[in-house]
Motif scaffolding. Structure first.
Motif, PDB file in Angstrom:
ATOM      1  N   ASN A 195       0.829  -1.208   0.000  1.00  0.00           N
ATOM      2  CA  ASN A 195       0.000   0.000   0.000  1.00  0.00           C
ATOM      3  C   ASN A 195       0.862   1.256   0.000  1.00  0.00           C
ATOM      4  O   ASN A 195       0.543   2.238  -0.674  1.00  0.00           O
ATOM      5  CB  ASN A 195      -0.925  -0.011   1.218  1.00  0.00           C
ATOM      6  N   ALA A 196       1.968   1.216   0.778  1.00  0.00           N
ATOM      7  CA  ALA A 196       2.885   2.363   0.805  1.00  0.00           C
ATOM      8  C   ALA A 196       3.555   2.550  -0.560  1.00  0.00           C
ATOM      9  O   ALA A 196       3.678   3.671  -1.066  1.00  0.00           O
ATOM     10  CB  ALA A 196       3.937   2.167   1.893  1.00  0.00           C
ATOM     11  N   ILE A 197       3.984   1.434  -1.140  1.00  0.00           N
ATOM     12  CA  ILE A 197       4.613   1.485  -2.470  1.00  0.00           C
ATOM     13  C   ILE A 197       3.622   2.024  -3.500  1.00  0.00           C
ATOM     14  O   ILE A 197       3.968   2.847  -4.357  1.00  0.00           O
ATOM     15  CB  ILE A 197       5.107   0.083  -2.880  1.00  0.00           C
ATOM     16  N   ALA A 198       2.372   1.552  -3.416  1.00  0.00           N
ATOM     17  CA  ALA A 198       1.350   1.991  -4.373  1.00  0.00           C
ATOM     18  C   ALA A 198       1.116   3.492  -4.271  1.00  0.00           C
ATOM     19  O   ALA A 198       0.938   4.179  -5.285  1.00  0.00           O
ATOM     20  CB  ALA A 198       0.043   1.234  -4.133  1.00  0.00           C
ATOM     21  N   SER A 199       1.111   4.003  -3.048  1.00  0.00           N
ATOM     22  CA  SER A 199       0.927   5.449  -2.854  1.00  0.00           C
ATOM     23  C   SER A 199       2.053   6.240  -3.505  1.00  0.00           C
ATOM     24  O   SER A 199       1.812   7.230  -4.218  1.00  0.00           O
ATOM     25  CB  SER A 199       0.863   5.746  -1.351  1.00  0.00           C
ATOM     26  N   GLU A 200       3.290   5.797  -3.283  1.00  0.00           N
ATOM     27  CA  GLU A 200       4.438   6.480  -3.899  1.00  0.00           C
ATOM     28  C   GLU A 200       4.424   6.323  -5.414  1.00  0.00           C
ATOM     29  O   GLU A 200       4.761   7.258  -6.153  1.00  0.00           O
ATOM     30  CB  GLU A 200       5.740   5.915  -3.323  1.00  0.00           C
ATOM     31  N   ALA A 201       4.028   5.139  -5.888  1.00  0.00           N
ATOM     32  CA  ALA A 201       3.953   4.911  -7.335  1.00  0.00           C
ATOM     33  C   ALA A 201       2.898   5.822  -7.965  1.00  0.00           C
ATOM     34  O   ALA A 201       3.053   6.286  -9.105  1.00  0.00           O
ATOM     35  CB  ALA A 201       3.632   3.448  -7.625  1.00  0.00           C
ATOM     36  N   GLY A 202       1.822   6.099  -7.217  1.00  0.00           N
ATOM     37  CA  GLY A 202       0.799   7.028  -7.704  1.00  0.00           C
ATOM     38  C   GLY A 202       1.365   8.422  -7.947  1.00  0.00           C
ATOM     39  O   GLY A 202       1.046   9.067  -8.952  1.00  0.00           O
ATOM     40  N   PHE A 203       2.224   8.887  -7.041  1.00  0.00           N
ATOM     41  CA  PHE A 203       2.877  10.187  -7.239  1.00  0.00           C
ATOM     42  C   PHE A 203       3.785  10.155  -8.477  1.00  0.00           C
ATOM     43  O   PHE A 203       3.856  11.127  -9.237  1.00  0.00           O
ATOM     44  CB  PHE A 203       3.689  10.566  -6.004  1.00  0.00           C
ATOM     45  N   LEU A 204       4.482   9.029  -8.672  1.00  0.00           N
ATOM     46  CA  LEU A 204       5.329   8.912  -9.860  1.00  0.00           C
ATOM     47  C   LEU A 204       4.497   8.949 -11.141  1.00  0.00           C
ATOM     48  O   LEU A 204       4.921   9.520 -12.153  1.00  0.00           O
ATOM     49  CB  LEU A 204       6.142   7.615  -9.795  1.00  0.00           C
ATOM     50  N   LYS A 223      -5.387  -0.209  -8.904  1.00  0.00           N
ATOM     51  CA  LYS A 223      -4.891  -1.306  -9.735  1.00  0.00           C
ATOM     52  C   LYS A 223      -3.388  -1.536  -9.578  1.00  0.00           C
ATOM     53  O   LYS A 223      -2.819  -2.397 -10.252  1.00  0.00           O
ATOM     54  CB  LYS A 223      -5.219  -1.043 -11.209  1.00  0.00           C
ATOM     55  N   ILE A 224      -2.747  -0.765  -8.712  1.00  0.00           N
ATOM     56  CA  ILE A 224      -1.306  -0.943  -8.504  1.00  0.00           C
ATOM     57  C   ILE A 224      -1.094  -2.140  -7.589  1.00  0.00           C
ATOM     58  O   ILE A 224      -1.200  -2.033  -6.366  1.00  0.00           O
ATOM     59  CB  ILE A 224      -0.645   0.316  -7.914  1.00  0.00           C
ATOM     60  N   ARG A 225      -0.847  -3.285  -8.179  1.00  0.00           N
ATOM     61  CA  ARG A 225      -0.567  -4.517  -7.457  1.00  0.00           C
ATOM     62  C   ARG A 225       0.867  -4.933  -7.761  1.00  0.00           C
ATOM     63  O   ARG A 225       1.533  -4.372  -8.637  1.00  0.00           O
ATOM     64  CB  ARG A 225      -1.539  -5.625  -7.878  1.00  0.00           C
ATOM     65  N   SER A 226       1.331  -5.940  -7.054  1.00  0.00           N
ATOM     66  CA  SER A 226       2.726  -6.377  -7.215  1.00  0.00           C
ATOM     67  C   SER A 226       3.034  -6.786  -8.652  1.00  0.00           C
ATOM     68  O   SER A 226       4.097  -6.463  -9.191  1.00  0.00           O
ATOM     69  CB  SER A 226       3.013  -7.540  -6.265  1.00  0.00           C
ATOM     70  N   THR A 238      12.287   2.777 -14.794  1.00  0.00           N
ATOM     71  CA  THR A 238      13.416   2.804 -13.852  1.00  0.00           C
ATOM     72  C   THR A 238      13.088   3.541 -12.557  1.00  0.00           C
ATOM     73  O   THR A 238      13.624   3.227 -11.501  1.00  0.00           O
ATOM     74  CB  THR A 238      14.650   3.453 -14.509  1.00  0.00           C
ATOM     75  N   ALA A 239      12.202   4.541 -12.626  1.00  0.00           N
ATOM     76  CA  ALA A 239      11.821   5.267 -11.402  1.00  0.00           C
ATOM     77  C   ALA A 239      11.123   4.320 -10.422  1.00  0.00           C
ATOM     78  O   ALA A 239      11.331   4.407  -9.205  1.00  0.00           O
ATOM     79  CB  ALA A 239      10.923   6.447 -11.738  1.00  0.00           C
ATOM     80  N   LEU A 240      10.311   3.428 -10.952  1.00  0.00           N
ATOM     81  CA  LEU A 240       9.649   2.427 -10.104  1.00  0.00           C
ATOM     82  C   LEU A 240      10.670   1.484  -9.486  1.00  0.00           C
ATOM     83  O   LEU A 240      10.589   1.142  -8.300  1.00  0.00           O
ATOM     84  CB  LEU A 240       8.651   1.608 -10.925  1.00  0.00           C
ATOM     85  N   GLU A 241      11.620   1.037 -10.296  1.00  0.00           N
ATOM     86  CA  GLU A 241      12.650   0.133  -9.780  1.00  0.00           C
ATOM     87  C   GLU A 241      13.451   0.817  -8.674  1.00  0.00           C
ATOM     88  O   GLU A 241      13.758   0.190  -7.645  1.00  0.00           O
ATOM     89  CB  GLU A 241      13.582  -0.312 -10.904  1.00  0.00           C
ATOM     90  N   ASP A 242      13.779   2.089  -8.868  1.00  0.00           N
ATOM     91  CA  ASP A 242      14.510   2.823  -7.827  1.00  0.00           C
ATOM     92  C   ASP A 242      13.696   2.894  -6.538  1.00  0.00           C
ATOM     93  O   ASP A 242      14.250   2.782  -5.436  1.00  0.00           O
ATOM     94  CB  ASP A 242      14.830   4.244  -8.318  1.00  0.00           C
TER      95      ASP A 242
END
Length: 330
Positions: A195-204, A223-226, A238-242
């Motif tokens: 959930n934390a990763i999904a929140s940050e990915a949303g900002f990206l 819809k941001i799942r693993s 690459t931003a997601l990988e970082d």
């Protein structure tokens, strides 16, 4: 005519967004799995209808019925009283507050039911059948909707006085302020879970940094799942990988504290995020531990992925239910 011989054990993994059920024979060979979408905030009636429907489905598809079941073992997030089958509290199901889950299911199904914390069940499964087999001092961390943790000390699961030992997701990476929001935000689970990763990915996404993730899910953060994160990273985001690498190192720092306190021989990493992105996550977690743990303790430590993967909880819960049933029948 003799009594019908019971053939199967049913394991259930009550996750944050899904229910996974697995039917095992008496030697713990997997016969059938069923996966259902789940929303723990839609009330007791919806939850029970979903659960019973899933149990009926997995039995029907194997040509069996409730009379074929030896027992049911359930892995559930939260603090569990394993002796009464009561869920004291669970973040994933809103009405689980001192909830007698085992008693209610047993009354409905007429089958023995045993409940265990899902991370404990997963680590027990790994100790019995997977990557922790033969190890007596183990820290298990499971990366899913949040962060689950479990401990094996002196060869046995360690639950603590209240059944809540191992909750690394509730520990802190920094000193919180007096603000409740700040306190929650600095917990490991709030920084590193999906959930934390999904929140940050949303900002990206909003900053146009993840074109491949945007192509797959649009701006729908739900819809941001693993799996979606993994596919976008493989496609070149690459931003997601970082992001995944940095948060994995943070988890390693948190685990270094556990290593320094408990001096385990094994740190086992599992859960949906590990299954989808383990090749990225594991080396970063190991790097974070190595940077912060005492050097002599690192010499004896291995950091390994789950071997049972998605089936760890259902297998561990099934095996544990059988062992508890045997003890109660003596």
């Amino acid at each position: 005519m003799g009594r019908k011989k019971k053939k199967f054990i049913l394991g259930i993994d009550l996750g944050g967004t899904k229910i996974l059920m697995g039917l095992f024979d008496r030697k713990f060979g997997l016969k059938k799995t069923v996966k259902l979408e789940m929303d723990g905030n839609r009330g007791e009636k919806f939850f029970f209808n979903k659960l019973i429907d899933g149990i009926e489905e997995v039995l029907e598809e194997t040509g069996s019925d409730l009379s074929d079941l030896v027992t049911i073992g359930i892995g559930c997030p939260g603090i569990i009283d394993i002796y009464t089958g009561t869920v004291k509290v669970s973040s994933n199901v809103s009405f689980f507050k001192n909830y007698p889950l085992a008693e209610k299911l047993k009354a409905k199904l007429r089958v023995p039911v045993f409940i265990e914390n899902d991370a404990n069940a997963a680590l027990f499964g790994e100790q019995q059948f997977g990557a922790a087999r033969g190890h007596g001092e183990v820290v298990g961390v499971f990366l899913g909707t949040g962060i689950g943790g479990a401990l094996i000390i002196n060869g046995h699961l360690y639950r603590g006085v209240s059944g809540g030992a191992g909750e690394i997701g509730q520990t802190f990476l920094s000193i919180p302020s007096v603000s409740d929001f700040e306190t929650t935000r600095l917990k490991v689970g709030a920084l590193v879970g999906r959930n934390a990763i999904a929140s940050e990915a949303g900002f990206l996404l909003l900053r146009q940094k993840c074109p491949h993730l945007l192509e797959e899910i649009g701006y729908n953060v739900k819809k941001i799942r693993s799996g979606a994160l993994s596919r976008a990273i493989r496609a070149g985001d690459t931003a997601l990988e970082d992001l995944i690498r940095s948060r994995s190192r943070w988890l390693g720092v948190a685990l270094a504290n556990v290593v320094n306190v408990l001096n385990p021989e094994l740190v086992l990493l599992g859960g949906g995020m590990m299954e989808a992105m383990g090749k990225i996550i594991l080396p970063e977690v190991r790097s974070g531990i190595e940077a912060c743990a005492l050097k002599p303790l690192m010499k004896a430590l291995k950091v390994v992925p789950s071997r049972l993967k998605d089936n760890a909880v259902i297998l561990g819960a099934s095996k544990m239910a059988c062992e508890i049933l045997k003890m109660t029948q003596k």
